[in-house]
Motif scaffolding. Sequence first.
Motif, PDB file in Angstrom:
ATOM      1  N   THR A 130       0.698  -1.316  -0.043  1.00 26.31           N
ATOM      2  CA  THR A 130      -0.020  -0.004   0.002  1.00 26.31           C
ATOM      3  C   THR A 130       0.786   1.219   0.027  1.00 26.31           C
ATOM      4  OG1 THR A 130      -1.698  -1.456   1.151  1.00 26.31           O
ATOM      5  CG2 THR A 130      -1.927   1.295   1.449  1.00 26.31           C
ATOM      6  N   GLY A 131       0.494   2.209  -0.940  1.00 25.40           N
ATOM      7  CA  GLY A 131       1.290   3.383  -0.816  1.00 25.40           C
ATOM      8  C   GLY A 131       2.219   3.855  -1.976  1.00 25.40           C
ATOM      9  N   ALA A 132       2.411   2.440  -2.854  1.00 27.43           N
ATOM     10  CA  ALA A 132       3.414   2.381  -3.845  1.00 27.43           C
ATOM     11  C   ALA A 132       2.972   2.945  -5.210  1.00 27.43           C
ATOM     12  CB  ALA A 132       4.177   1.109  -3.819  1.00 27.43           C
ATOM     13  N   ASP A 133       3.760   3.351  -5.936  1.00 25.65           N
ATOM     14  CA  ASP A 133       3.242   3.732  -7.438  1.00 25.65           C
ATOM     15  C   ASP A 133       3.540   2.759  -8.215  1.00 25.65           C
ATOM     16  OD1 ASP A 133       2.405   6.486  -6.528  1.00 25.65           O
ATOM     17  OD2 ASP A 133       4.609   6.985  -6.801  1.00 25.65           O
ATOM     18  N   GLY A 177      -7.739 -12.736  -4.915  1.00 29.03           N
ATOM     19  CA  GLY A 177      -7.680 -12.847  -3.359  1.00 29.03           C
ATOM     20  C   GLY A 177      -8.307 -11.299  -3.067  1.00 29.03           C
ATOM     21  N   GLY A 178      -9.116 -10.583  -3.846  1.00 29.59           N
ATOM     22  CA  GLY A 178      -9.636  -9.343  -3.573  1.00 29.59           C
ATOM     23  C   GLY A 178      -8.786  -8.253  -3.864  1.00 29.59           C
ATOM     24  N   VAL A 179      -8.579  -7.431  -2.812  1.00 29.57           N
ATOM     25  CA  VAL A 179      -7.590  -6.345  -2.811  1.00 29.57           C
ATOM     26  C   VAL A 179      -6.231  -6.705  -2.794  1.00 29.57           C
ATOM     27  CG1 VAL A 179      -6.722  -4.361  -1.299  1.00 29.57           C
ATOM     28  CG2 VAL A 179      -8.951  -4.985  -1.254  1.00 29.57           C
ATOM     29  N   PRO A 180      -5.474  -6.152  -4.076  1.00 30.26           N
ATOM     30  CA  PRO A 180      -4.115  -6.734  -4.369  1.00 30.26           C
ATOM     31  C   PRO A 180      -3.049  -6.209  -3.329  1.00 30.26           C
ATOM     32  CG  PRO A 180      -4.669  -5.173  -5.772  1.00 30.26           C
ATOM     33  CD  PRO A 180      -5.982  -5.251  -4.965  1.00 30.26           C
ATOM     34  N   SER A 181      -3.454  -5.276  -2.693  1.00 27.64           N
ATOM     35  CA  SER A 181      -2.231  -4.634  -1.935  1.00 27.64           C
ATOM     36  C   SER A 181      -2.419  -5.068  -0.424  1.00 27.64           C
ATOM     37  CB  SER A 181      -2.377  -3.115  -1.646  1.00 27.64           C
ATOM     38  OG  SER A 181      -3.429  -2.686  -1.484  1.00 27.64           O
ATOM     39  N   VAL A 182      -1.099  -4.933   0.239  1.00 31.83           N
ATOM     40  CA  VAL A 182      -0.840  -5.466   1.556  1.00 31.83           C
ATOM     41  C   VAL A 182      -0.324  -4.015   2.408  1.00 31.83           C
ATOM     42  CG1 VAL A 182      -0.805  -7.901   1.068  1.00 31.83           C
ATOM     43  CG2 VAL A 182       1.297  -6.419   1.334  1.00 31.83           C
ATOM     44  N   ASP A 187      14.664  -5.799   9.599  1.00 28.62           N
ATOM     45  CA  ASP A 187      15.567  -4.631   9.591  1.00 28.62           C
ATOM     46  C   ASP A 187      15.463  -4.214   8.248  1.00 28.62           C
ATOM     47  OD1 ASP A 187      16.800  -4.526  12.232  1.00 28.62           O
ATOM     48  OD2 ASP A 187      17.718  -6.677  11.691  1.00 28.62           O
ATOM     49  N   TYR A 188      15.419  -4.729   7.143  1.00 28.65           N
ATOM     50  CA  TYR A 188      15.151  -4.553   5.627  1.00 28.65           C
ATOM     51  C   TYR A 188      14.363  -5.216   5.169  1.00 28.65           C
ATOM     52  CZ  TYR A 188      16.472  -2.463   1.384  1.00 28.65           C
ATOM     53  OH  TYR A 188      16.244  -1.863   0.148  1.00 28.65           O
ATOM     54  N   VAL A 189      13.489  -4.857   4.450  1.00 31.69           N
ATOM     55  CA  VAL A 189      12.461  -5.341   3.438  1.00 31.69           C
ATOM     56  C   VAL A 189      12.953  -4.941   1.798  1.00 31.69           C
ATOM     57  CG1 VAL A 189      10.223  -5.961   2.828  1.00 31.69           C
ATOM     58  CG2 VAL A 189      10.679  -5.377   5.479  1.00 31.69           C
ATOM     59  N   ALA A 190      13.276  -6.102   1.100  1.00 32.06           N
ATOM     60  CA  ALA A 190      13.436  -5.521  -0.181  1.00 32.06           C
ATOM     61  C   ALA A 190      12.524  -6.052  -1.096  1.00 32.06           C
ATOM     62  CB  ALA A 190      14.906  -6.644  -0.782  1.00 32.06           C
ATOM     63  N   LEU A 191      11.762  -5.428  -1.484  1.00 30.03           N
ATOM     64  CA  LEU A 191      10.458  -5.511  -2.423  1.00 30.03           C
ATOM     65  C   LEU A 191      10.839  -5.615  -3.729  1.00 30.03           C
ATOM     66  CD1 LEU A 191       8.280  -3.360  -0.583  1.00 30.03           C
ATOM     67  CD2 LEU A 191       8.209  -5.875  -0.333  1.00 30.03           C
ATOM     68  N   GLY A 192       9.800  -6.539  -4.517  1.00 28.80           N
ATOM     69  CA  GLY A 192       9.804  -6.763  -6.141  1.00 28.80           C
ATOM     70  C   GLY A 192       8.410  -6.674  -6.492  1.00 28.80           C
ATOM     71  N   HIS A 193       8.165  -6.476  -7.673  1.00 28.54           N
ATOM     72  CA  HIS A 193       6.937  -6.478  -8.309  1.00 28.54           C
ATOM     73  C   HIS A 193       6.550  -5.188  -8.789  1.00 28.54           C
ATOM     74  CE1 HIS A 193       2.974  -7.349  -9.833  1.00 28.54           C
ATOM     75  NE2 HIS A 193       2.255  -6.442  -8.922  1.00 28.54           N
ATOM     76  N   LEU A 194       6.526  -4.018  -8.332  1.00 33.74           N
ATOM     77  CA  LEU A 194       6.232  -2.721  -8.946  1.00 33.74           C
ATOM     78  C   LEU A 194       7.848  -2.348  -9.816  1.00 33.74           C
ATOM     79  CD1 LEU A 194       4.215  -0.933  -6.414  1.00 33.74           C
ATOM     80  CD2 LEU A 194       3.552  -2.508  -8.262  1.00 33.74           C
TER      81      LEU A 194
END
Length: 385
Positions: A181-184, A195-200, A209-216
């Motif tokens: 949530t909140g990403a562009d 699963g309904g709403v795609p964002s978490v 300590d750190y979250v390395a995200l992918g997809h966007l």
Amino acid sequence: MRILHTSDWHLGRQLHRVSLLQEQRAFLKHLLKTVQEQRVEVVAVAGDVFDRAIPPLDAIDHFNWILEQLADLGVPLVMISGNHDSPRRLGVNARLIERAGIYLRTGAEDCARPAILHDEHGPVAFYGLPYLEPGLVQAHFAAEKPSHHAVLSAAMEQVRTDLATRPAGTRSVVLAHAFVTGADTSESERDITAGGVPSVSASVFAGTDYVALGHLHRCQKISERIRYSGSPLAYSFSEAEHPKAMWLVDLGADGTITAHKLLCPVPRAMRQLTGALQDLLASPEYSEYEECWLHVTLTDPDRPHMAMEQLQQRFPHALKLSFSHERRTADDESYRSRVQGRTDHEIALGFLHHVTGTPATGAEQDLLQEGLESVRTQAAAREAS
């Protein structure tokens, strides 16, 4: 510990039917040079390594090459599968190649099995949360319902439980492939609305300590500790103005984070041009666009004959052509423009309303949603096999 965070390579992807393998190879060479020059200690790849479940052989060759190069350098690689990848194919021989310092996490069963790496300050636990299709993993996690929030929350509970058993002072890094949530967004990501709403919520990842995200595909910061690296190349014209980058992350002894954005090379500029055909073909002001990938929108009142062929005489890398004057009424509006930005569920409900003349009832809407999610789950199961 110095970590290079990247994601969404999409090896094998094309741009309007033009192969990008040469440009992707150039990026991988740049990544390797960055690892050496910046003295990177771990490379983290947060999913969508390939562009489809069964990638072309040339894309697999690129993948094998970068793994071999990092293994030769002795730099560990932690990698998860994304929604474009086949988890089982990407994870083939995962246990075996861990001996070379390559840690693949592609299944729900591996979420709480960290790769434990060390620096001069002690251990760092790298947890890999691959793309989790809610309908396929709900039972595994005993989640309350088949939603992205429910299954990711359950997976993170397993992560925190495992982390609590580690020696005091163990730092943690989580790789995840999800829409937070909140990403562009941009136009080149595949929809994950099952699963309904795609964002978490970003709060799902609390306690790490750190979250390395992918997809966007846009490089962006959700918080100091939660970031998307984005794709290394622009995969749609909506990304023409997005700087492509990786994050160079320094994880301190006490879990503090210092991150720097490292821009990726631009193999060919991507631009959008608007104007009348003859003006675009003749005016010297457009010379700088002659070697760019182009999306051209013509403003001519009538469609010129063989417009793209004429444009490519001057702009050989023109890839997409649009017209500003479509000369259509509202009733003649293209189907694509009518459904743009709408979910599968909304499109299906609109069709049902058009056919029956009445809006769907609440029960009918729920039934249609269940049917769509069942189809998506079956398709995801086939891709994962």
